[in-house]
Every structure is written in C-alpha cells, then in structure tokens.
Scaffold this motif. Structure first.
Motif, mmCIF file in Angstrom:
data_model
loop_
_atom_site.group_PDB
_atom_site.id
_atom_site.type_symbol
_atom_site.label_atom_id
_atom_site.label_comp_id
_atom_site.label_asym_id
_atom_site.label_seq_id
_atom_site.Cartn_x
_atom_site.Cartn_y
_atom_site.Cartn_z
ATOM 1 N N ASP A 41 -4.766 2.543 -15.924
ATOM 2 C CA ASP A 41 -5.711 3.669 -15.934
ATOM 3 C C ASP A 41 -7.155 3.189 -16.032
ATOM 4 O OD1 ASP A 41 -3.577 5.921 -17.872
ATOM 5 O OD2 ASP A 41 -3.669 5.497 -15.723
ATOM 6 N N SER A 42 -7.372 2.094 -16.724
ATOM 7 C CA SER A 42 -8.729 1.610 -16.966
ATOM 8 C C SER A 42 -9.437 1.135 -15.698
ATOM 9 C CB SER A 42 -8.706 0.481 -17.996
ATOM 10 O OG SER A 42 -7.918 -0.598 -17.532
ATOM 11 N N ILE A 43 -8.693 0.819 -14.671
ATOM 12 C CA ILE A 43 -9.310 0.298 -13.443
ATOM 13 C C ILE A 43 -9.002 1.163 -12.223
ATOM 14 C CG2 ILE A 43 -9.439 -2.061 -14.292
ATOM 15 C CD1 ILE A 43 -6.776 -1.092 -11.740
ATOM 16 N N LYS A 44 -8.242 2.194 -12.402
ATOM 17 C CA LYS A 44 -7.855 3.048 -11.287
ATOM 18 C C LYS A 44 -9.090 3.633 -10.603
ATOM 19 C CE LYS A 44 -4.021 4.969 -12.073
ATOM 20 N NZ LYS A 44 -2.957 5.858 -12.612
ATOM 21 N N GLY A 45 -9.102 3.550 -9.277
ATOM 22 C CA GLY A 45 -10.232 4.039 -8.506
ATOM 23 C C GLY A 45 -11.322 3.012 -8.273
ATOM 24 N N ARG A 46 -11.248 1.899 -9.005
ATOM 25 C CA ARG A 46 -12.259 0.849 -8.842
ATOM 26 C C ARG A 46 -11.663 -0.427 -8.248
ATOM 27 N NH1 ARG A 46 -14.484 -1.346 -13.250
ATOM 28 N NH2 ARG A 46 -12.759 -0.827 -14.675
ATOM 29 N N PHE A 47 -10.415 -0.719 -8.564
ATOM 30 C CA PHE A 47 -9.753 -1.926 -8.081
ATOM 31 C C PHE A 47 -8.692 -1.546 -7.044
ATOM 32 C CE2 PHE A 47 -10.238 -4.693 -12.187
ATOM 33 C CZ PHE A 47 -11.596 -4.417 -12.205
ATOM 34 N N THR A 48 -8.473 -2.463 -6.094
ATOM 35 C CA THR A 48 -7.436 -2.267 -5.089
ATOM 36 C C THR A 48 -6.652 -3.560 -4.918
ATOM 37 O OG1 THR A 48 -8.808 -0.665 -3.901
ATOM 38 C CG2 THR A 48 -6.938 -1.606 -2.718
ATOM 39 N N ILE A 49 -5.334 -3.460 -5.022
ATOM 40 C CA ILE A 49 -4.477 -4.615 -4.798
ATOM 41 C C ILE A 49 -3.922 -4.523 -3.387
ATOM 42 C CG2 ILE A 49 -2.430 -3.462 -5.761
ATOM 43 C CD1 ILE A 49 -1.573 -6.219 -6.874
ATOM 44 N N SER A 50 -3.829 -5.673 -2.725
ATOM 45 C CA SER A 50 -3.270 -5.731 -1.378
ATOM 46 C C SER A 50 -2.631 -7.100 -1.185
ATOM 47 C CB SER A 50 -4.348 -5.484 -0.322
ATOM 48 O OG SER A 50 -5.359 -6.478 -0.389
ATOM 49 N N ARG A 51 -1.912 -7.258 -0.081
ATOM 50 C CA ARG A 51 -1.272 -8.543 0.158
ATOM 51 C C ARG A 51 -1.169 -8.811 1.649
ATOM 52 N NH1 ARG A 51 4.254 -8.336 -2.747
ATOM 53 N NH2 ARG A 51 4.548 -10.383 -1.779
ATOM 54 N N ASP A 52 -1.086 -10.108 1.976
ATOM 55 C CA ASP A 52 -0.862 -10.572 3.328
ATOM 56 C C ASP A 52 0.349 -11.504 3.260
ATOM 57 O OD1 ASP A 52 -0.813 -11.828 5.796
ATOM 58 O OD2 ASP A 52 -2.984 -12.021 5.922
ATOM 59 N N ASN A 53 1.519 -11.008 3.627
ATOM 60 C CA ASN A 53 2.747 -11.804 3.488
ATOM 61 C C ASN A 53 2.785 -13.008 4.424
ATOM 62 O OD1 ASN A 53 3.730 -10.235 1.412
ATOM 63 N ND2 ASN A 53 4.886 -8.901 2.764
ATOM 64 N N ALA A 54 2.104 -12.902 5.551
ATOM 65 C CA ALA A 54 2.053 -14.042 6.464
ATOM 66 C C ALA A 54 1.328 -15.227 5.821
ATOM 67 C CB ALA A 54 1.366 -13.641 7.752
ATOM 68 N N LYS A 55 0.455 -14.928 4.894
ATOM 69 C CA LYS A 55 -0.310 -15.976 4.215
ATOM 70 C C LYS A 55 0.171 -16.194 2.784
ATOM 71 C CE LYS A 55 -4.570 -15.099 6.796
ATOM 72 N NZ LYS A 55 -6.009 -14.740 6.706
ATOM 73 N N ASN A 56 1.221 -15.474 2.371
ATOM 74 C CA ASN A 56 1.715 -15.569 0.985
ATOM 75 C C ASN A 56 0.579 -15.394 -0.012
ATOM 76 O OD1 ASN A 56 4.404 -15.871 1.597
ATOM 77 N ND2 ASN A 56 4.381 -18.104 1.495
ATOM 78 N N THR A 57 -0.261 -14.423 0.233
ATOM 79 C CA THR A 57 -1.445 -14.216 -0.589
ATOM 80 C C THR A 57 -1.563 -12.760 -1.021
ATOM 81 O OG1 THR A 57 -2.606 -16.024 0.523
ATOM 82 C CG2 THR A 57 -3.955 -14.455 -0.683
ATOM 83 N N VAL A 58 -1.954 -12.582 -2.264
ATOM 84 C CA VAL A 58 -2.239 -11.247 -2.783
ATOM 85 C C VAL A 58 -3.706 -11.202 -3.194
ATOM 86 C CG1 VAL A 58 -1.527 -11.820 -5.147
ATOM 87 C CG2 VAL A 58 -1.474 -9.445 -4.369
ATOM 88 N N TYR A 59 -4.315 -10.044 -3.054
ATOM 89 C CA TYR A 59 -5.742 -9.889 -3.328
ATOM 90 C C TYR A 59 -5.960 -8.804 -4.383
ATOM 91 C CZ TYR A 59 -5.856 -12.213 1.200
ATOM 92 O OH TYR A 59 -5.648 -13.094 2.232
#
Length: 123
Positions: free
Chosen positions: A62-80
């Motif tokens: 709740d403390s970061i909702k609306g400000r942070f976004t998690i995403s990933r690129d499976n081809a690169k085995n990377t999460v952001y």
C-alpha cells in the motif's frame, strides 16, 4: 543455483525517479515469480512488489501503490522496479527475490535473494 544481481540504485531528490533492475543467472526455473523487498536501517524486511511468471499478475504494498511499477522481461531473465515520486521514507536497500512458485508477500516463501542495491532519497 541461481544468482540475482540488482542494479540501478543511487541518490535521488524527493519527487525523482529511479529504475531498478534484477538479472537472474544460472539455473532458472521454467516458472518462477519475482519479488522486490526493501529494508531500512533498524527495520524489518518489507514487501514492495511481486510479479507472476507471465507478468500478468502483480501486487504492491500500500505504501508504494500508484508510484512504483514492477515488470519483467523473461527473454532477458530480468525484473524491473520503476520508482516514481520517490519520498525520503523510500530510502532503503532494495533486494530482489525469486520463487519457484506463485508470487507471495512473504520473504520466507522466496528461494533465492540478491545482494541488494541502495536507494537514498533526500528531502
């Protein structure tokens, strides 16, 4: 064995943005969820965000909702973790984690952890 390496931390003024990356190397699971946690000095490790294998399902504290976004690129085995509108209370070491299963809020559910990257937000 899986190695997780975070990058992208640093010093930023309040209201600024940072993008954290977490690259997974070594043996990787066919289906795994990823999470970001943070730990400030003298405080317990805190859940920030998690994402499913496909990226179609995410959850946020709740403390970061609306400000942070998690995403990933499976081809690169990377999460952001895109962090916007940063506040001084976001200052912490940010750590990514991998879980061979469904995403979870609980640190104890995760199998592998990175070393972390420092994020400092000045007022």
């Amino acid at each position: 064995q899986v190695q997780l390496v975070e990058s992208g931390g640093g010093l930023v003024q309040a209201g600024g943005s940072l993008r954290l990356s977490c690259a997974a190397a070594g043996r990787t699971f066919s289906r795994y969820s990823m999470g970001w946690f943070r730990q400030a000095p003298g405080k317990a490790r805190e859940f920030v965000a998690s994402i499913s294998w496909s990226g179609s399902s995410t959850s946020y504290a709740d403390s970061i909702k609306g400000r942070f976004t998690i995403s990933r690129d499976n081809a690169k085995n990377t999460v952001y973790l895109q962090m916007n509108s940063l506040k001084p209370e976001d200052t912490a070491v940010y750590v990514c984690a991998l879980r061979a299963g469904e995403r979870s809020y609980s640190p104890s559910a995760y199998d592998y952890w990175g070393q972390g990257t420092q994020v400092t937000v000045s007022s």
